[in-house]
Design an enzyme around this catalytic site. Sequence first.
Site, PDB file in Angstrom:
ATOM      1  N   LYS A  29     -66.816 -16.439   4.512  1.00 54.55           N
ATOM      2  CA  LYS A  29     -66.812 -16.684   3.075  1.00 54.55           C
ATOM      3  C   LYS A  29     -66.570 -18.146   2.714  1.00 54.55           C
ATOM      4  O   LYS A  29     -67.497 -18.936   2.691  1.00 54.55           O
ATOM      5  CB  LYS A  29     -65.824 -15.747   2.382  1.00 54.55           C
ATOM      6  CG  LYS A  29     -66.234 -14.271   2.494  1.00 54.55           C
ATOM      7  CD  LYS A  29     -65.508 -13.402   1.522  1.00 54.55           C
ATOM      8  CE  LYS A  29     -65.830 -11.923   1.718  1.00 54.55           C
ATOM      9  NZ  LYS A  29     -67.243 -11.582   1.463  1.00 54.55           N
TER      10      LYS A  29
ATOM     11  N   ASP B 277     -58.221 -10.802  10.520  1.00 54.23           N
ATOM     12  CA  ASP B 277     -59.428 -10.961   9.717  1.00 54.23           C
ATOM     13  C   ASP B 277     -59.040 -11.727   8.453  1.00 54.23           C
ATOM     14  O   ASP B 277     -58.536 -11.155   7.486  1.00 54.23           O
ATOM     15  CB  ASP B 277     -60.007  -9.587   9.367  1.00 54.23           C
ATOM     16  CG  ASP B 277     -61.275  -9.681   8.515  1.00 54.23           C
ATOM     17  OD1 ASP B 277     -61.532 -10.754   7.944  1.00 54.23           O
ATOM     18  OD2 ASP B 277     -61.988  -8.668   8.397  1.00 54.23           O
TER      19      ASP B 277
ATOM     20  N   PHE C 284     -61.257  -3.104   5.159  1.00 51.30           N
ATOM     21  CA  PHE C 284     -62.644  -3.459   4.881  1.00 51.30           C
ATOM     22  C   PHE C 284     -62.972  -4.682   5.728  1.00 51.30           C
ATOM     23  O   PHE C 284     -62.499  -5.796   5.471  1.00 51.30           O
ATOM     24  CB  PHE C 284     -62.897  -3.773   3.412  1.00 51.30           C
ATOM     25  CG  PHE C 284     -64.347  -4.084   3.148  1.00 51.30           C
ATOM     26  CD1 PHE C 284     -65.258  -3.053   2.953  1.00 51.30           C
ATOM     27  CD2 PHE C 284     -64.807  -5.381   3.135  1.00 51.30           C
ATOM     28  CE1 PHE C 284     -66.609  -3.325   2.757  1.00 51.30           C
ATOM     29  CE2 PHE C 284     -66.156  -5.662   2.927  1.00 51.30           C
ATOM     30  CZ  PHE C 284     -67.054  -4.637   2.736  1.00 51.30           C
TER      31      PHE C 284
END
Length: 401
Positions: free
Chosen positions: A255, A226, A141
Site C-alpha cells: 500500500k 502483516d 484480512f
Amino acid sequence: MTSTERSIAAAEAHSAHNYHPLPVVVASAEGAWMTDVEGRRYLDMLAGYSALNFGHGNRRLIDAAKAQLERVTLTSRAFHHERFADFCTQLAELCGMETVLPMNTGAEAVETAVKTARKWGYQVKGVPDGQAKIVVARNNFHGRTTTIVSFSTDSEARADFGPYTPGFEIVPYGDLTALEAAVTDNTVAVLLEPVQGEAGVLVPPAGYFSGVRELTRERNVLFIADEIQSGLGRTGRTFACEHEDVVPDMYILGKALGGGVVPVSAVVSSQEVLGVFRPGEHGSTFGGNPLACAVALEVIAMLRTGEYQQRATELGDHLHAELGLLVGGGAVEAVRGRGLWAGVDIDPSHGTGRQISEKLMDQGVLVKDTHGSTIRIAPPLVISKEDLDWGLDRLRAVLQG
C-alpha cells in the site's frame, strides 16, 4: 443523466460486480481532497486503505515517478537495473533487516511470506515435508487469493471459492493462551496484523505482541507481521509493532510503499530466512521494477524524516479525543484505533455503516463501512487539523441528524 450517473451506469454494465463503491466518480485529487466529475469536492477520510498515506498527488512522489518514466520503467528481473540495489538496501535499513523480496500487491507479498515460511520450515527447521503449519488470527484480512481466503473467517471473502488450501490454524485475535496451544513442532510461522483494519480497526490487548514475540522465539517459529495497512506511518510509528518495541522475523509491506502512485509490496527479513530461495523458485515480472523502486525510494526518504509519524501521532491523539466524545451519546457504541486510524461502531438504530457513509458523502466526506455497522476513518497523514475538524463536524452532524 448526469456525468456521474452515466459513468456509474457504464461501470455497472461492463465491470464485474466485485465491489460496491459509493456513488461518487472522482476526476482529480490533491492532498486530502478529491473532486468528482461534477466539480464537487470531498474530504478523503479513507486514503485508499492507507495506500495514500502521503496524500493525493504528492509532489515529491509525482516528480520521482515522472523522472523515472523518462528513463526506464521495466526490465523484468531478467536484468539488473540501477534503482534496484538502492531500493533493497534502503528498505532493509528502514526495517532493521537484511534482505528484501519485492512484489507488487499486498496479496502477492502475503503469498510470498507463506511460501517463504514453509520453505524455511522444511529446509531450516526440519519440519517433515508437507506438514508445515501457519497460525493466523480470526477476523484476519490478508488478501483475496485462493490460499489467503482459505484461512479467512469472513464468509463473504471465503464462500464458494473452495477447495481450500490446508496448512493453517486459526485462533482468536489477542488471545495469547490460544496461540500458545496452537503452536506445535510443525508450526513454521505465526502471521498477524498488528492492527486488524478490515475487521474494524481492532487493536490487540497491551502486551499481546510482546508475548507473541517471546513465544515464537522460544518455539523456533517465525513471527510475520502483516504491516500492509498498519505500517509506514499510519499508527504514529514507522511500523505498528514498534508500539510494543517488537521486531518480527518478517515484515510484509505494501500500500503506502507505492505512495498511491504505483503498486509496490515487499517481504523484508533476514538473509537466513529469505536466503532459502534459489533462482527460478519464486518471482514476478513487475516485482521491483524501476518505476516502483523510484517511487518507493522517495517514500523511504520521506519516512526517514519522522515528520509523517509525528503527524499521525499528534493528529491521531486529536482524532481519538474527538471521537471519544461521541461514545455514549446514543449514536456511537465504541471507537477503536491507533494513530490516525479509527473504527467507529454505529448504533444500528442510527443506520448501517453503509448508510452513514452515504450520508457523509452527501456532506462532502468520504469514508467506507465494514462489517455492517462500522465505519473506518483513516485520512492521509498530510491532512491539516482544520480539515480533520471539518470532517469530524460533518460526522457529528450526520449522527445527530
